[in-house]
Design a protein around this motif. Structure first.
Motif, PDB file in Angstrom:
ATOM      1  N   SER A  95      -0.730  -4.811  -3.779  1.00 38.70           N
ATOM      2  CA  SER A  95      -0.331  -3.409  -3.701  1.00 38.70           C
ATOM      3  C   SER A  95       0.544  -3.211  -2.471  1.00 38.70           C
ATOM      4  O   SER A  95       0.434  -3.948  -1.488  1.00 38.70           O
ATOM      5  N   GLU A  97       2.360   0.002   0.087  1.00 39.67           N
ATOM      6  CA  GLU A  97       2.396   1.429   0.416  1.00 39.67           C
ATOM      7  C   GLU A  97       2.874   1.623   1.839  1.00 39.67           C
ATOM      8  O   GLU A  97       2.317   1.041   2.773  1.00 39.67           O
ATOM      9  N   ASP A 115      -5.439  -0.972  -5.068  1.00 38.41           N
ATOM     10  CA  ASP A 115      -4.381  -0.004  -4.817  1.00 38.41           C
ATOM     11  C   ASP A 115      -4.559   0.545  -3.411  1.00 38.41           C
ATOM     12  O   ASP A 115      -5.693   0.818  -2.989  1.00 38.41           O
ATOM     13  N   ALA A 117      -2.999   3.680  -0.966  1.00 38.27           N
ATOM     14  CA  ALA A 117      -2.284   4.937  -1.145  1.00 38.27           C
ATOM     15  C   ALA A 117      -2.465   5.795   0.094  1.00 38.27           C
ATOM     16  O   ALA A 117      -3.444   5.636   0.832  1.00 38.27           O
ATOM     17  N   SER A 154      -5.239   6.812  -7.669  1.00 36.08           N
ATOM     18  CA  SER A 154      -5.346   5.457  -7.139  1.00 36.08           C
ATOM     19  C   SER A 154      -6.369   4.634  -7.916  1.00 36.08           C
ATOM     20  O   SER A 154      -6.152   3.446  -8.187  1.00 36.08           O
ATOM     21  N   ARG A 217      -4.808   5.822   5.177  1.00 36.90           N
ATOM     22  CA  ARG A 217      -4.674   5.292   3.821  1.00 36.90           C
ATOM     23  C   ARG A 217      -6.014   5.226   3.099  1.00 36.90           C
ATOM     24  O   ARG A 217      -7.065   5.100   3.714  1.00 36.90           O
ATOM     25  N   ARG A 252       4.151   2.099  -9.254  1.00 34.50           N
ATOM     26  CA  ARG A 252       4.594   1.648  -7.943  1.00 34.50           C
ATOM     27  C   ARG A 252       4.532   0.144  -7.783  1.00 34.50           C
ATOM     28  O   ARG A 252       5.383  -0.455  -7.147  1.00 34.50           O
TER      29      ARG A 252
END
Length: 256
Positions: A95, A97, A115, A117, A154, A217, A252
């Protein structure tokens, strides 16, 4: 402990024994030189520099995780369906971000997805795209509706990655419903149930995991059941599951 190290440690805690995670900064000063192997570079031949940088950082993190598992660092090329082609015997997920790339791996076991995020409210315009009726009404201490939407988003992204290796299906957000369980100020449990069959998984199959709030996060990890039949609830049917939108998941990170 650095922010990247905290994030990796949080994902390892969510995944349990045998799972390792590594996080690296993308293109920042002091970030590692994330060179791509030739078979990886082919997938990025036409990518813009920013996409190439995050892809390379994710692969670099994956190779670091392989070494922590006691294995040789190997390339992770992209399959035609855009999913990572992991070395034989490994399960993994990647992942990205806001300048960080994270990879998590383990030897064997059930598929899983991660994930990361921002721990910030999801735009109101997206709520109806990603959530079923009532899905954002779950109580989470200290969270407003936008923060709950972010967590649901997420969780579905991570659960989508967990189901893909066996189903090979691209799902919309309406295909799952998320339950937020055992919540605390910095983390809790998650269950994502399929609203309809997906490959070998029947309607009602549960993908279980959890979330942690680490700095600015969220870190989320969701795991597939050990067998397709194990997580299925016989006769399960969701009510009011249809979200108004038809957005697709994994926008994403692909299906890393």
């Amino acid at each position: 402990m650095s922010e990247a190290a905290q994030l990796a440690a949080g994902i390892e805690a969510l995944g349990g024994p045998g799972l390792v995670a590594c996080a690296v900064w993308i293109g920042a000063e002091g970030a590692p030189d994330c060179a791509l192997a030739p078979e990886e570079a082919r997938a990025m031949a036409r990518a813009v520099p920013a996409r190439r940088a995050e892809f390379a950082a994710g692969r670099h993190a994956a190779r670091e995780a392989m070494q922590r598992l006691g294995q040789a660092a190997q390339p992770v090329p992209m399959r035609p369906d855009r999913s990572p082609h992991w070395p034989e015997g490994l399960r993994g997920s990647i992942s990205h971000e806001a300048g960080l790339a994270v990879a998590a791996l383990r030897s064997g076991g059930a598929a899983f997805g991660i994930d990361i995020a921002p721990a910030a409210p999801l735009d109101r315009d997206l709520h109806d795209e990603i959530a079923a009726l009532g899905e954002l009404d779950q109580p989470v201490p200290g969270f407003d509706r936008g923060m709950i939407a972010r967590l649901v988003f997420s969780a579905k992204e991570a659960a989508y990655k967990a189901q893909f290796p066996e189903s090979g299906l691209v799902l919309g957000f309406e295909a799952m419903r998320v339950e937020i369980t055992a919540t605390g100020p910095a983390g809790g449990g998650l269950v994502a149930r399929l609203a309809r069959p997906a490959g070998p998984y029947g309607a009602g199959t549960a993908f279980r995991g959890g979330w942690r709030r680490i700095g600015a996060r969220f870190a989320v990890l969701m795991q597939a059941p050990a067998s397709a039949a194990e997580g299925c609830r016989p006769g399960f049917a969701l009510r009011n599951t249809a979200s108004r939108g038809r957005a697709r998941m994994a926008s994403r990170d692909g299906v890393s």
